[in-house]
Motif scaffolding. Structure first.
Motif, PDB file in Angstrom:
ATOM      1  N   ASP A 179       0.816  -1.165  -0.070  1.00  0.00           N
ATOM      2  CA  ASP A 179       0.004  -0.131   0.052  1.00  0.00           C
ATOM      3  C   ASP A 179       0.839   1.116  -0.195  1.00  0.00           C
ATOM      4  O   ASP A 179       0.554   2.263  -0.439  1.00  0.00           O
ATOM      5  CB  ASP A 179      -0.840  -0.118   1.185  1.00  0.00           C
ATOM      6  CG  ASP A 179      -1.890  -1.024   1.314  1.00  0.00           C
ATOM      7  OD1 ASP A 179      -2.480  -1.464  -0.074  1.00  0.00           O
ATOM      8  OD2 ASP A 179      -2.398  -1.547   2.282  1.00  0.00           O
ATOM      9  N   ASP A 193       1.334  10.253  -9.769  1.00  0.00           N
ATOM     10  CA  ASP A 193       0.090   9.779  -9.005  1.00  0.00           C
ATOM     11  C   ASP A 193       0.416   9.187  -7.624  1.00  0.00           C
ATOM     12  O   ASP A 193       0.296   7.813  -7.833  1.00  0.00           O
ATOM     13  CB  ASP A 193      -0.921   9.013 -10.025  1.00  0.00           C
ATOM     14  CG  ASP A 193      -2.244   9.124  -9.684  1.00  0.00           C
ATOM     15  OD1 ASP A 193      -2.652   9.913  -8.654  1.00  0.00           O
ATOM     16  OD2 ASP A 193      -2.928   8.245  -9.971  1.00  0.00           O
ATOM     17  N   TYR A 194       0.947   9.835  -6.817  1.00  0.00           N
ATOM     18  CA  TYR A 194       1.353   9.124  -5.576  1.00  0.00           C
ATOM     19  C   TYR A 194       1.025  10.205  -4.543  1.00  0.00           C
ATOM     20  O   TYR A 194       1.292  11.484  -4.742  1.00  0.00           O
ATOM     21  CB  TYR A 194       2.497   8.498  -5.577  1.00  0.00           C
ATOM     22  CG  TYR A 194       3.623   9.475  -5.929  1.00  0.00           C
ATOM     23  CD1 TYR A 194       4.408  10.330  -4.957  1.00  0.00           C
ATOM     24  CD2 TYR A 194       4.033   9.622  -7.110  1.00  0.00           C
ATOM     25  CE1 TYR A 194       5.423  11.040  -5.176  1.00  0.00           C
ATOM     26  CE2 TYR A 194       5.366  10.536  -7.376  1.00  0.00           C
ATOM     27  CZ  TYR A 194       5.838  11.175  -6.419  1.00  0.00           C
ATOM     28  OH  TYR A 194       7.010  12.059  -6.759  1.00  0.00           O
ATOM     29  N   GLU A 206       3.019   6.643  -1.132  1.00  0.00           N
ATOM     30  CA  GLU A 206       1.838   5.763  -1.358  1.00  0.00           C
ATOM     31  C   GLU A 206       1.258   5.954  -2.820  1.00  0.00           C
ATOM     32  O   GLU A 206       0.606   6.909  -3.012  1.00  0.00           O
ATOM     33  CB  GLU A 206       0.518   6.408  -0.148  1.00  0.00           C
ATOM     34  CG  GLU A 206      -0.750   5.637  -0.363  1.00  0.00           C
ATOM     35  CD  GLU A 206      -1.662   6.053   0.736  1.00  0.00           C
ATOM     36  OE1 GLU A 206      -2.986   5.901   0.222  1.00  0.00           O
ATOM     37  OE2 GLU A 206      -1.356   6.432   1.843  1.00  0.00           O
ATOM     38  N   ASN A 225      -1.166   5.742  -6.118  1.00  0.00           N
ATOM     39  CA  ASN A 225      -2.412   5.775  -6.392  1.00  0.00           C
ATOM     40  C   ASN A 225      -2.417   4.497  -7.646  1.00  0.00           C
ATOM     41  O   ASN A 225      -2.291   5.067  -8.827  1.00  0.00           O
ATOM     42  CB  ASN A 225      -3.197   6.976  -6.818  1.00  0.00           C
ATOM     43  CG  ASN A 225      -4.403   6.776  -7.239  1.00  0.00           C
ATOM     44  OD1 ASN A 225      -5.115   5.832  -6.955  1.00  0.00           O
ATOM     45  ND2 ASN A 225      -5.028   7.951  -7.699  1.00  0.00           N
ATOM     46  N   THR A 261      -4.091   2.334 -10.163  1.00  0.00           N
ATOM     47  CA  THR A 261      -5.722   2.299 -10.775  1.00  0.00           C
ATOM     48  C   THR A 261      -5.679   1.154 -11.771  1.00  0.00           C
ATOM     49  O   THR A 261      -6.720   1.075 -12.441  1.00  0.00           O
ATOM     50  CB  THR A 261      -5.920   3.872 -11.451  1.00  0.00           C
ATOM     51  OG1 THR A 261      -4.999   3.898 -12.391  1.00  0.00           O
ATOM     52  CG2 THR A 261      -6.206   4.793 -10.378  1.00  0.00           C
TER      53      THR A 261
END
Length: 164
Positions: A67, A91-92, A103, A105, A107
Motif C-alpha cells: 500500500d 500519481d502518488y 503511497e 495511487n 488504478t
C-alpha cells in the motif's frame, strides 16, 4: 524484498586531515589507505544504521506490491522519479519530512508489478555519529588484519540504529 543502488554525489563526512589528526599521524605513507578506510567505515555505518551520511542519489526497486513504501536511508531531500510497472508517474502521495513514504495511487492491474523510486538525500551526519565514525576508522586502522568490524565499533553504533 527490495534492491537499493547508491550513487554518492557528495564528499565523505570525514576528511583525511581530520582522521590523521585524530590518529596523531603526520606522515603521508598511509594516506591512500586511510582514505579507503574512511569510505569503508562510512559505507559500513550507513548499512548498519540505515542512514545516508553523504549527499546521495538512491534508486529503490521492488516487485512487492504494498500500500505504501517507506524509502530507506534518510535524511531524504527530494523525489526525483517514481515508476509503477515501469511507467513514470506523479500519481502518488508523499509523506514524511526526514524519511519519505510513498503511497502510489494504483488504478490498473499489472501482469508484472514493480515499484521504483529515485530520490536524493541530504547527507546529514550528527556530531555524535561523527565522533563514532572517527573511532571506527581508528579501530580499522589499528586492527587492519581483522576480518570483521570489532565489537567496540558495533557497540558504538548501537544508539544510532534508528532506521533499521
Amino acid at each position: 524484498m527490495y534492491q537499493v543502488k547508491h550513487t554518492i554525489t557528495g564528499s565523505e563526512p570525514l576528511t583525511l586531515t581530520e582522521v590523521k589528526n585524530f590518529l596523531k599521524i603526520s606522515y603521508t605513507l598511509d594516506d591512500a589507505f586511510i582514505t579507503e578506510l574512511i569510505t569503508s567505515a562510512r559505507a559500513l555505518t550507513e548499512k548498519l544504521c540505515g542512514l545516508s551520511l553523504v549527499v546521495d542519489s538512491i534508486e529503490y526497486y521492488t516487485t512487492d506490491f504494498e500500500d505504501s513504501y517507506l524509502l530507506p536511508f534518510p535524511e531524504h531531500d527530494a523525489i526525483v522519479e517514481v515508476k509503477i510497472g515501469g511507467v513514470v508517474t506523479t500519481d502518488y502521495i508523499k509523506t514524511g519530512l526526514v524519511q519519505f513514504e510513498i503511497e502510489p495511487n494504483i488504478t490498473q492491474t499489472y501482469d508484472t508489478f514493480s515499484f521504483y523510486a529515485k530520490y536524493t538525500t541530504k547527507g546529514t551526519l550528527p556530531q555524535g555519529l561523527k565522533d563514532v565514525l572517527l573511532k571506527i576508522v581508528a579501530d580499522m586502522y589499528e586492527n587492519r588484519n581483522a576480518q570483521a568490524i570489532s565489537q567496540m565499533a558495533m557497540a558504538l553504533l548501537l544508539p544510532f540504529k534508528k532506521y533499521c
